[in-house]
Design a protein around this motif. Structure first.
Motif: not given
Length: 358
Positions: A139, A247, A250-252, A257, A260, A263-264, A267-268, A270
């Motif tokens: 990542t 994932w 969505l978030s990196y 990282l 929030e 992020r896409h 991601f909520k 998760w």
């Protein structure tokens, strides 16, 4: 005295820290002294950093250093076969493993071991130490082509082990276990890390491995959320790779990282994936698999991985959806589903490789 650079807990009975080490005149790895560290006499710290991992598993738990040796042998044979057939492209998949520099096991008769034990009674356990090379998380790659290279390397490793003589399955494909090292020529090589729950075709039938929920919840195959999970197979590893990629996308972005809010929005969800509730986690994964629209709007994803959303993520989602649908249809019609190993050919090495070549 070693300098602790980083420490994190990766499991109930496992700890990891990064330490600075050097080679003594005999070529053995030893810890740096406090004087060397304080004066900077060690030079380039990156070349001195190693990972110290210690754990206290049950006595019959597979020994990670032995597993890595076996895996390296199998991959070495695969490398040779690929080279002889002209298909390897110069890759050395035996190098897609962590390097183990030293290891030690202490049983419960030793005072040092008892000092490490927590107050709880964990039964018959041993204390194990391993010194690994310091690797970087996949990542953290900020270049998309390098990310794709590392990801493909790990995918091929999974396949060559599964079809090798021992039928080796990693059984814990997760974001934290996908790593890379940078080679002397500046290129990257994907590395699959953390082999202490791996199995072979011989050990899967052992009592320790039968009907166990092995893996990291958000990344386990849907089939493994059953009350009595089946024996691990190659396509479970591919499904885990799909969830890992999802994932990450969505978030990196560009090796970081994201906060929030960047992020896409998916991601909520998760918390529904990262739960101890097998039924709930399975339901969340089925929801992703059945959602044919989630990957339509590429612009909602963080910038770096947008080029992977439709060529990789959507096509992978489609393959798993079609495969599971074919199995459900066969069962509903009272027929025997003959190819559960690849879900009717939808989730095979060949089909996944074709997707990842894009």
């Amino acid at each position: 005295m070693s300098k602790t650079v980083e420490r994190l807990i990766i499991g109930k009975h496992t700890r990891v820290m990064t330490v600075l080490m050097k080679k003594d005149p005999q070529g053995n790895l030893v810890l740096t002294t406090s004087e060397e560290f304080s004066t900077g006499a060690y030079g380039d710290a990156d070349k001195w950093e190693h990972v110290l991992k210690w754990s206290y598993p049950t006595k019959n738990r597979i020994y990670e250093a032995d597993v890595i040796d076996s895996v390296r042998t199998v991959l070495g044979a695969a490398d040779k076969e690929l080279a002889e057939s002209g298909q390897g492209g110069g890759k050395k998949y035996a190098n897609s493993l962590p390097r183990v520099f030293d290891h030690l096991e202490i049983d419960d008769r030793d005072k040092l071991f008892r000092a490490f034990l927590e107050p709880n009674n964990y039964g018959e356990r041993v204390l194990r130490f391993f010194v690994f090379e310091r690797l970087e998380a996949i990542t953290s790659l900020a270049d998309l082509e390098e990310f794709k290279t590392a990801f493909r390397d790990i995918f091929h490793v999974i396949h060559y082990l599964a079809v090798g003589r021992d039928g080796i399955i990693h059984r814990d494909i997760s974001i934290s276990n996908l790593m890379y090292r940078r080679l002397e020529d500046g290129s990257v090589q994907g590395v699959l890390n953390d082999w202490d729950v791996a199995s072979t075709s011989h050990t899967e039938s052992d009592s320790e491995h039968t009907n166990m929920h092995t893996g990291t919840m958000p990344f386990m195959s849907i089939d493994l959320h059953q009350k009595l999970p089946p024996v691990h197979m190659e396509r479970f590893e591919y499904e885990s790779l799909f969830y890992v990629l999802y994932w990450i996308c969505l978030s990196y972005s560009y090796g970081k990282l994201l906060p929030e809010e960047k992020r896409h929005s998916a991601f909520k969800r998760w918390p529904y994936w990262n739960s101890d509730d097998h039924e709930g986690v399975c339901s969340a994964k089925v929801g992703l698999r059945d959602n044919g629209k989630i990957f339509e709007n590429v612009d909602k994803f963080p910038a770096m991985h947008r080029p992977l959303v439709q060529p990789w993520l959507e096509r992978l989602r489609y393959q798993f959806d079609e495969g599971y649908h074919a199995r459900r249809k066969s069962i509903a019609e009272g027929k025997q589903f003959k190819d559960n190993y690849t879900l009717g050919g939808y989730v095979s090495y060949k089909t996944i490789r074709k997707i990842l070549e894009n």
